[in-house]
Scaffold this active site. Structure first.
Site, PDB file in Angstrom:
ATOM      1  N   HIS A 152     -19.249  26.026  52.324  1.00 39.44           N
ATOM      2  CA  HIS A 152     -19.350  26.708  51.021  1.00 39.44           C
ATOM      3  C   HIS A 152     -18.387  26.042  50.016  1.00 39.44           C
ATOM      4  O   HIS A 152     -17.373  26.631  49.634  1.00 39.44           O
ATOM      5  CB  HIS A 152     -18.970  28.170  51.266  1.00 39.44           C
ATOM      6  CG  HIS A 152     -19.220  29.115  50.132  1.00 39.44           C
ATOM      7  ND1 HIS A 152     -18.769  28.903  48.855  1.00 39.44           N
ATOM      8  CD2 HIS A 152     -19.866  30.303  50.094  1.00 39.44           C
ATOM      9  CE1 HIS A 152     -19.123  29.920  48.088  1.00 39.44           C
ATOM     10  NE2 HIS A 152     -19.790  30.780  48.822  1.00 39.44           N
TER      11      HIS A 152
ATOM     12  N   GLU B  93     -23.250  24.218  47.852  1.00 37.23           N
ATOM     13  CA  GLU B  93     -23.017  24.576  49.250  1.00 37.23           C
ATOM     14  C   GLU B  93     -24.064  23.938  50.162  1.00 37.23           C
ATOM     15  O   GLU B  93     -25.260  24.142  49.969  1.00 37.23           O
ATOM     16  CB  GLU B  93     -23.042  26.104  49.379  1.00 37.23           C
ATOM     17  CG  GLU B  93     -22.085  26.774  48.396  1.00 37.23           C
ATOM     18  CD  GLU B  93     -22.323  28.273  48.264  1.00 37.23           C
ATOM     19  OE1 GLU B  93     -22.735  28.909  49.241  1.00 37.23           O
ATOM     20  OE2 GLU B  93     -22.088  28.796  47.163  1.00 37.23           O
TER      21      GLU B  93
HETATM   22  C1  BG6 Z   1     -22.398  32.449  47.502  1.00 38.54           C
HETATM   23  C2  BG6 Z   1     -23.470  33.497  47.414  1.00 38.54           C
HETATM   24  O1  BG6 Z   1     -22.732  31.547  48.515  1.00 38.54           O
HETATM   25  O2  BG6 Z   1     -21.149  33.063  47.831  1.00 38.54           O
HETATM   26  C3  BG6 Z   1     -23.065  34.541  46.383  1.00 38.54           C
HETATM   27  O3  BG6 Z   1     -24.703  32.890  47.079  1.00 38.54           O
HETATM   28  C4  BG6 Z   1     -21.703  35.118  46.729  1.00 38.54           C
HETATM   29  O4  BG6 Z   1     -24.054  35.561  46.317  1.00 38.54           O
HETATM   30  C5  BG6 Z   1     -20.704  33.977  46.868  1.00 38.54           C
HETATM   31  O5  BG6 Z   1     -21.293  36.011  45.708  1.00 38.54           O
HETATM   32  C6  BG6 Z   1     -19.284  34.427  47.233  1.00 38.54           C
HETATM   33  O6  BG6 Z   1     -19.300  35.198  48.386  1.00 38.54           O
HETATM   34  P1  BG6 Z   1     -17.952  35.850  48.912  1.00 38.54           P
HETATM   35  O7  BG6 Z   1     -18.360  36.659  50.121  1.00 38.54           O
HETATM   36  O8  BG6 Z   1     -17.034  34.707  49.289  1.00 38.54           O
HETATM   37  O9  BG6 Z   1     -17.396  36.677  47.792  1.00 38.54           O
END
Ligand code: BG6
Length: 308
Positions: free
Chosen positions: A172, A275
């Site tokens: 990510h 990502e």
């Molecule tokens: C992204 C998602 O990968 O991660 C989003 O597509 C999400 O919807 C974002 O808000 C952050 O996620 P988190 O759980 O780290 O707040």
């Protein structure tokens, strides 16, 4: 944190002047890698790459000033490892978003200096009684990180159970940019995507991606490189991948940033996520004994006006 543990890590895996382990914020252990080509930091919390900087370039990854560094919390920025599911759990909303390995402590299993002076660091995590409460399978997950002027990441997932399992996940990656209003992302033109800010509607990307509002898109059936064109720095960041047919592009914009405790109100302007993902139809089924590798390579390229 235990000082003996730190001393042991440095003795067993440290590489003189090029790889050292120390205590970071919140007592987490951080590996600092530095070589003639570049530098990076990696937290054992989450097997999480926090920073990467090729020599003579600006930092490539974005890390929130508001990130928390504590047990059970994901670090905001860098490269969280999402696994064994991407985003919400498909059937149980009470399970942690993006899986459980980004909040667990990983172990160092290997380090080496390669012939070209790159440094390679390998961390791993396996199932435990805690993980089995969330996901009832026996697995081994390794992150294999090579740092030079390029950052190479391989996430190897192995089924060590006696029955098959299916999983999703992502590297990510949060990138540091001059301004969300001025960058564009190339590579996904013509690609179908699910628009998470428009009830998951299926759409087709026309031209390069630019940002004027909250953006949360799951690009489907793509193995393409993505290029963040940042004319103000100026530079291009190229993200190449293997073992993934899904790419997610995310920027929370103003309202969503305001709701996140670990995200500064204005920070959305200086970051974008691209990502390397396995999600939607692109989940991975592994037979006992099999391994799948999700791979991402991140490099900085000079920016040219003609985009060539
Ligand atoms: C992204 C998602 O990968 O991660 C989003 O597509 C999400 O919807 C974002 O808000 C952050 O996620 P988190 O759980 O780290 O707040």
């Amino acid at each position: 944190m235990n000082t003996t543990e730190l001393a042991n890590l440095n003795e067993k895996y440290g590489i003189h002047d090029q790889l050292t382990f120390s205590e970071g914020p919140g007592g987490i252990i951080i590996a600092a890698i530095r070589n003639p080509h570049g530098e990076a930091t990696v937290a054992l919390h989450g097997g999480h790459i926090l920073s990467f900087k090729p020599r003579d370039h600006d930092p490539v990854l974005w890390l929130s000033q508001k990130s928390q560094f504590k047990t059970g919390k994901a670090i905001r920025g860098g490269i969280p490892v999402c696994w064994p599911w991407f985003a919400d759990h498909p059937t149980d909303i009470d399970k942690p978003a993006h899986g459980f390995v980004r909040t667990a402590v990983w172990s160092v299993i290997e380090s080496e200096r390669l012939a070209d002076d790159s440094i390679r660091l390998k961390l791993s995590i396996a199932d435990s009684e805690d993980t089995k409460k969330l996901w009832p399978h026996r697995f081994k997950l390794e992150i294999d990180i090579t740092v030079s002027d390029v950052l190479r990441i391989k996430l190897n997932a192995t089924n060590i159970d006696d029955k098959p399992f299916t999983y999703g996940g992502a590297l990510h990656s949060y990138f540091s940019i001059s301004s969300i209003a001025s960058i564009i992302i190339n590579g996904l033109e013509g690609c179908a995507y699910l628009d998470k800010v428009d009830q998951g509607r299926r759409k087709v990307q026309e031209g390069a991606i630019s940002f004027k509002q909250e953006t949360d898109r799951i690009y489907l059936d793509t193995t393409a490189d993505c290029i963040i064109e940042d004319s103000d720095i100026p530079r291009r960041i190229r993200i190449s991948k293997k073992g993934s047919r899904t790419t997610v592009v995310w920027n929370p914009w103003i309202a969503k940033a305001g709701k996140m405790k670990d995200f500064g109100d204005d920070e959305y302007k200086r970051m974008v996520c691209v990502e390397t993902t396995n999600a939607d139809a692109d989940v991975i089924s592994l037979a006992p004994g099999d391994t799948h590798t999700l791979e991402s390579t991140i490099r900085v390229e000079p920016w040219t006006r003609n985009n060539d």
